[in-house]
Design an enzyme around this catalytic site. Sequence first.
Site, PDB file in Angstrom:
ATOM      1  N   SER A 256      37.310 -15.108  -6.062  1.00 31.39           N
ATOM      2  CA  SER A 256      36.972 -13.724  -6.386  1.00 31.39           C
ATOM      3  C   SER A 256      36.022 -13.721  -7.575  1.00 31.39           C
ATOM      4  O   SER A 256      35.741 -14.775  -8.168  1.00 31.39           O
ATOM      5  CB  SER A 256      38.235 -12.927  -6.701  1.00 31.39           C
ATOM      6  OG  SER A 256      38.672 -13.242  -8.000  1.00 31.39           O
ATOM      7  N   LYS A 257      35.557 -12.521  -7.911  1.00 28.97           N
ATOM      8  CA  LYS A 257      34.554 -12.378  -8.977  1.00 28.97           C
ATOM      9  C   LYS A 257      34.950 -13.050 -10.277  1.00 28.97           C
ATOM     10  O   LYS A 257      34.097 -13.558 -11.003  1.00 28.97           O
ATOM     11  CB  LYS A 257      34.334 -10.892  -9.248  1.00 28.97           C
ATOM     12  CG  LYS A 257      33.265 -10.294  -8.398  1.00 28.97           C
ATOM     13  CD  LYS A 257      32.869  -8.941  -8.953  1.00 28.97           C
ATOM     14  CE  LYS A 257      32.033  -8.215  -7.919  1.00 28.97           C
ATOM     15  NZ  LYS A 257      32.309  -6.806  -7.871  1.00 28.97           N
ATOM     16  N   ARG A 258      36.262 -13.035 -10.557  1.00 35.70           N
ATOM     17  CA  ARG A 258      36.634 -13.605 -11.854  1.00 35.70           C
ATOM     18  C   ARG A 258      36.418 -15.120 -11.909  1.00 35.70           C
ATOM     19  O   ARG A 258      36.535 -15.740 -12.959  1.00 35.70           O
ATOM     20  CB  ARG A 258      38.055 -13.196 -12.248  1.00 35.70           C
ATOM     21  CG  ARG A 258      39.127 -13.823 -11.470  1.00 35.70           C
ATOM     22  CD  ARG A 258      40.424 -13.026 -11.571  1.00 35.70           C
ATOM     23  NE  ARG A 258      41.164 -13.231 -10.348  1.00 35.70           N
ATOM     24  CZ  ARG A 258      41.952 -14.257 -10.134  1.00 35.70           C
ATOM     25  NH1 ARG A 258      42.137 -15.148 -11.081  1.00 35.70           N
ATOM     26  NH2 ARG A 258      42.571 -14.402  -8.987  1.00 35.70           N
TER      27      ARG A 258
END
Length: 326
Positions: A256-258
């Site tokens: 994911s983006k993180r």
Amino acid sequence: MIGQRQSPRGRFAPTPSGYLHLGNAASALLAWLQIRSERGTFILRVEDLDKPRCKPEYAEALIDDLKWLGLDWDEGPDKGGPDAPYSQSERGELYELALERLQADGWLYPCYCSRADLLSAASAPHGVAAEGGAYPGTCRRLGPEERQERARRKTPSLRFAMPDRELRFADGIAGLRAFPPGAGGDFVVKRADGIVGYQLAVVVDDIAMGVTDVLRGWDLLDSTPRQLALYEALGANPPRFAHGPLLLGPDGSRLSKRHGSVTLASLREQGAAPEKVTGFLAWLAGVIDRPEPVRPCELTDAFALGRIPREAVALPERWQEKWISS
Ligand code: GLU
């Protein structure tokens, strides 16, 4: 003819419901390498049946992203080909024909269950939750009168009745897999709102496009017994299946983006070199021993199914600054 082998045909079949992330790109790269290493035909098919989730701009972006990475295809929505159209949203007639055939041969039944019925079945003791969310078969058991009575009140979905026996297949990466009778339960091939289910569309298309080799992500391994049952019901030979490892974030959770710029779009925006992304993905997938910048066409000789890991692969800590941006 003795000794003559059909030239391989493979495909990458993304759903344009978002931007391509590194996991999709790794699947695309592996599927492409498998086919190109055998001088076969590679197809791009856009699986955009679920209209509310799929957007034309994502379909355009994925074509750009794949080209940027250095992948190409012989047939696809942007190029046409003998089995056009290559977007599922334009192939409805074929799916209807297959549904008619399955219906005539007794493989389908109408299902009147609502989402709420399914949820309450799942929370009943020893209900579907214990079996991993499989449909409990409620509507398979309805008699003709009950069906008529329910049909007056509700438009049904159509379910495929899974055969009651073990299904086995040899996966090119995952090895021999066996699924118990009814694995996953009877599944929806056409929703009450008329949308055709993924399992049906993918099998109808792979048959129509003469696909001989399916290499895709591990998340689709559990779909394979359902698809094998569909191949059999439609009287077609299944392709060879291989499921490549899932890519995870450094902490072992879903990408994911993180975890950094995990979409190709964001890596491009930051000026990443496609050769570095390809080298990094090929290294993670076991194709090469070090993450050196490389173009996909330079990897066809190195490709071997046997080198691809079976386990999920976590991105290394600080992967972006170490291997992509530097
Ligand atoms: N469209 C499916 C997905 O994006 C993949 C279908 C397949 O490769 O069989 O998850």
